[in-house]
Design a protein around this motif. Structure first.
Motif, mmCIF file in Angstrom:
data_model
loop_
_atom_site.group_PDB
_atom_site.id
_atom_site.type_symbol
_atom_site.label_atom_id
_atom_site.label_comp_id
_atom_site.label_asym_id
_atom_site.label_seq_id
_atom_site.Cartn_x
_atom_site.Cartn_y
_atom_site.Cartn_z
ATOM 1 N N ILE A 32 -10.138 14.769 15.748
ATOM 2 C CA ILE A 32 -11.448 15.415 15.878
ATOM 3 C C ILE A 32 -12.508 14.618 15.115
ATOM 4 N N GLU A 33 -12.215 14.268 13.883
ATOM 5 C CA GLU A 33 -13.201 13.546 13.081
ATOM 6 C C GLU A 33 -13.437 12.132 13.599
ATOM 7 N N LEU A 34 -12.380 11.450 14.031
ATOM 8 C CA LEU A 34 -12.561 10.095 14.563
ATOM 9 C C LEU A 34 -13.324 10.118 15.879
ATOM 10 N N ASP A 35 -13.061 11.113 16.732
ATOM 11 C CA ASP A 35 -13.810 11.225 17.988
ATOM 12 C C ASP A 35 -15.283 11.533 17.723
ATOM 13 N N LEU A 36 -15.553 12.400 16.747
ATOM 14 C CA LEU A 36 -16.940 12.695 16.382
ATOM 15 C C LEU A 36 -17.646 11.460 15.820
ATOM 16 N N LEU A 37 -16.937 10.709 15.000
ATOM 17 C CA LEU A 37 -17.493 9.481 14.442
ATOM 18 C C LEU A 37 -17.847 8.494 15.548
ATOM 19 N N MET A 38 -16.939 8.307 16.485
ATOM 20 C CA MET A 38 -17.189 7.355 17.560
ATOM 21 C C MET A 38 -18.301 7.846 18.494
ATOM 22 N N ALA A 39 -18.415 9.155 18.675
ATOM 23 C CA ALA A 39 -19.519 9.696 19.468
ATOM 24 C C ALA A 39 -20.849 9.439 18.764
ATOM 25 N N ALA A 40 -20.874 9.576 17.442
ATOM 26 C CA ALA A 40 -22.093 9.308 16.676
ATOM 27 C C ALA A 40 -22.472 7.828 16.762
ATOM 28 N N LYS A 41 -21.464 6.967 16.870
ATOM 29 C CA LYS A 41 -21.719 5.529 17.011
ATOM 30 C C LYS A 41 -22.005 5.152 18.464
ATOM 31 N N ARG A 42 -21.966 6.165 19.356
ATOM 32 C CA ARG A 42 -22.182 5.985 20.793
ATOM 33 C C ARG A 42 -21.158 5.049 21.415
ATOM 34 N N ARG A 43 -19.920 5.179 20.941
ATOM 35 C CA ARG A 43 -18.803 4.424 21.504
ATOM 36 C C ARG A 43 -17.979 5.384 22.345
ATOM 37 N N LYS A 44 -17.805 5.073 23.579
ATOM 38 C CA LYS A 44 -17.040 5.925 24.482
ATOM 39 C C LYS A 44 -15.606 5.422 24.582
ATOM 40 N N PRO A 45 -14.667 6.334 24.841
ATOM 41 C CA PRO A 45 -13.288 5.893 25.030
ATOM 42 C C PRO A 45 -13.184 4.953 26.222
ATOM 43 N N CYS A 46 -12.258 4.015 26.165
ATOM 44 C CA CYS A 46 -12.094 3.092 27.287
ATOM 45 C C CYS A 46 -11.499 3.852 28.473
ATOM 46 N N PHE A 47 -11.713 3.321 29.661
ATOM 47 C CA PHE A 47 -11.323 4.003 30.889
ATOM 48 C C PHE A 47 -9.819 4.256 30.960
ATOM 49 N N SER A 48 -9.014 3.316 30.492
ATOM 50 C CA SER A 48 -7.564 3.491 30.602
ATOM 51 C C SER A 48 -7.061 4.675 29.783
ATOM 52 N N SER A 49 -7.693 4.943 28.639
ATOM 53 C CA SER A 49 -7.262 6.093 27.844
ATOM 54 C C SER A 49 -7.686 7.397 28.497
ATOM 55 N N LEU A 50 -8.808 7.397 29.203
ATOM 56 C CA LEU A 50 -9.245 8.602 29.895
ATOM 57 C C LEU A 50 -8.378 8.878 31.119
ATOM 58 N N SER A 51 -8.038 7.835 31.851
ATOM 59 C CA SER A 51 -7.258 8.021 33.065
ATOM 60 C C SER A 51 -5.789 8.302 32.771
ATOM 61 N N ALA A 52 -5.310 7.999 31.585
ATOM 62 C CA ALA A 52 -3.910 8.265 31.238
ATOM 63 C C ALA A 52 -3.632 9.762 31.189
ATOM 64 N N ASP A 53 -4.657 10.567 30.910
ATOM 65 C CA ASP A 53 -4.484 12.017 30.817
ATOM 66 C C ASP A 53 -4.516 12.704 32.176
#
Length: 71
Positions: free
Chosen positions: A46-67
């Motif tokens: 949760i905290e790492l995802d919030l941090l990366m959202a604040a940095k405007r870094r989106k997850p890479c496509f392969s990690s999104l499509s794996a789910d």
């Protein structure tokens, strides 16, 4: 004079913890940057995802499509 301080987490981990490799792959980070952020902010997804959202870094496509399920 250089002092070495160890990091001690005062808050409990929120959410499922990431491994360093999972975090690095999810955001396509270089190993040095991933290790630094992981050491400073801990394994909390949760905290790492919030941090990366604040940095405007989106997850890479392969990690999104794996789910997603294959149809």
């Amino acid at each position: 004079m250089e002092s070495v301080r160890t990091f001690e987490r005062r808050r409990r981990v929120r959410g499922a913890p990431y491994s360093l490799e999972q975090f690095q792959q999810k955001y396509a980070l270089q190993s040095g940057e991933a290790e630094d952020l992981y050491a400073r902010f801990g394994p909390s997804s949760i905290e790492l995802d919030l941090l990366m959202a604040a940095k405007r870094r989106k997850p890479c496509f392969s990690s999104l499509s794996a789910d997603l399920e294959l149809r």
